[in-house]
Design an enzyme around this catalytic site. Sequence first.
Site, PDB file in Angstrom:
ATOM      1  N   LYS A 120     -54.792  55.503 -50.958  1.00 33.08           N
ATOM      2  CA  LYS A 120     -55.961  55.919 -52.206  1.00 33.08           C
ATOM      3  C   LYS A 120     -56.884  57.115 -51.586  1.00 33.08           C
ATOM      4  CE  LYS A 120     -55.841  52.009 -55.214  1.00 33.08           C
ATOM      5  NZ  LYS A 120     -54.913  50.936 -54.333  1.00 33.08           N
ATOM      6  N   SER A 179     -60.417  49.264 -54.670  1.00 36.98           N
ATOM      7  CA  SER A 179     -59.132  49.587 -54.470  1.00 36.98           C
ATOM      8  C   SER A 179     -58.300  49.361 -55.802  1.00 36.98           C
ATOM      9  CB  SER A 179     -58.113  48.500 -53.653  1.00 36.98           C
ATOM     10  OG  SER A 179     -57.147  49.349 -52.919  1.00 36.98           O
ATOM     11  N   LYS A 196     -61.397  52.717 -45.605  1.00 35.93           N
ATOM     12  CA  LYS A 196     -60.381  52.044 -46.751  1.00 35.93           C
ATOM     13  C   LYS A 196     -59.666  50.929 -46.193  1.00 35.93           C
ATOM     14  CE  LYS A 196     -58.859  51.788 -51.038  1.00 35.93           C
ATOM     15  NZ  LYS A 196     -58.551  50.396 -50.690  1.00 35.93           N
ATOM     16  N   SER A 226     -52.756  50.571 -49.807  1.00 39.22           N
ATOM     17  CA  SER A 226     -53.804  51.032 -50.467  1.00 39.22           C
ATOM     18  C   SER A 226     -54.670  52.256 -49.615  1.00 39.22           C
ATOM     19  CB  SER A 226     -54.751  50.105 -50.985  1.00 39.22           C
ATOM     20  OG  SER A 226     -54.047  49.633 -52.123  1.00 39.22           O
TER      21      SER A 226
END
Length: 365
Positions: A57, A110, A211, A54
Site C-alpha cells: 500500500k 490498511s 507501514k 500490505s
Amino acid sequence: MKRVSALLLVLVLLCPAADAAGPSTSAASAILIDGGSGRVLYAQNADEERPIASITKLMTALVAVECHPELSDVVTIRSEWTGIEGSSMYLKAGEKLTLEALLYGLLLVSGNDAATAIAGYCAGDSETFAAWMNEKAAQLGMEHSRFTNPSGLNEEGHYSTAADMARLARAVLEHETLARIVSTRSVSVAGRSLTNHNKLLWQYEGCTGLKTGYTEAAGRTLVSSAERDGQTLIAVTLNDRNDWADHAALFDYGFAGYPNTMLALAGRAVSAVPVSGSLCRFVPVETVSDVYYPLTEGERVEAKIELPQAVTAPVQAGETAGQLVFTLDGEVIGETELVYNQSVSDDRAGPGLLEGLLNRLRGGA
C-alpha cells in the site's frame, strides 16, 4: 583548465565501530539503510523476491498522490469497492469521502477496501492501477518487484524485496503529505476513528512511520523509519515473527554505528583561485550546500577540489567556480558546488594598474 587537489581525511568518530555482522533478526529478509544517502548499513537476503502483503500500500499511496494530487476531491464509493476481504476501513456504497480520507484508511488501518477505491477512482480499475504501480517501480529502480493489485492480497506474480521496499520508503518519505500520514498515530476522518497499526510509533522513540503487513503466505512484513539528530534510517523486514524488536535493534545499530557525519557546510571558504586582469590577486571560493554521510569508525574519505588554474576578471560573486567531491573506497558519496564568494572588477578597462592602485590607497573611485 581545471586544477584538481586531493586530500585524505581520516575521520575518527567518537562512537563505537559498527559490528560488521550487525544484529541478528528473525526475518527471512531484512535491510537497514540511511534515508538521506541511501547507504546500506545492514542486509540479509535483501534481494530475495518474496510476497510482501500490505506494505504494498506504500506504492498504492505514492502512485495515487502523483497521479491525482488534489486530495480534497470527493470520492463517491461504488458497491464493487466495498466488502473486500481482509483488513478494512468499512466503506459503504454511496458514501462520499475525500481522497485524503481514503489515504488515511489505506495507510493507518490498511483498508483493502480503501486500496480498491483509490485504484478505481484514480485509474478506473485495479488492473490499470497495478500497471501504473509497476511503471513507478521501474522509475524507482525496483528491479525485483511486480505488483498485480493495490492491496497486497496474495496473488501469483505479486512480490518485492527488502531492498526494493527500502527504495520505495525513501520516495514516500520525500512526499510531504505521505510522510505526514504514515507518521500519524490516530485520526478522526469521515466519521471514523483510525489508529495506526504501526506499534513502533509508540514503542520506539523517533519512529516516523511507515507501514505494516501480514498474510499467511507473506508472514509479518514491516517497513519503518526513525529519525535522530537529523538522520533518518529506514528498516524493512519480510516474514519476521519478531519485527517490532528487530526494527528497534536495527535502528539502535544504525544510529550508534553509522552517525550522520558532516563533510562540508554551506558558505565555508575552502580555497582561492588566482585572478588576472585585476588588482585583486585571488578570489576565494566557498561551498554551496551541506554534505553529510553516515560513516563508521576509521573509514577514510577522500575530498577532491576541482577548480580552474586561474580566472580572468571580471568575476561575479555567486558564479560557479568548480566542485568539491567526496569519495569512499572510490565511490562518490557526496558533492557540492563551489562558487566565488566575492566580485572582482576588471581593472584593465579603466586607469592603469599603478594609477588604479594609487587611487584606491587615496580613497578615490
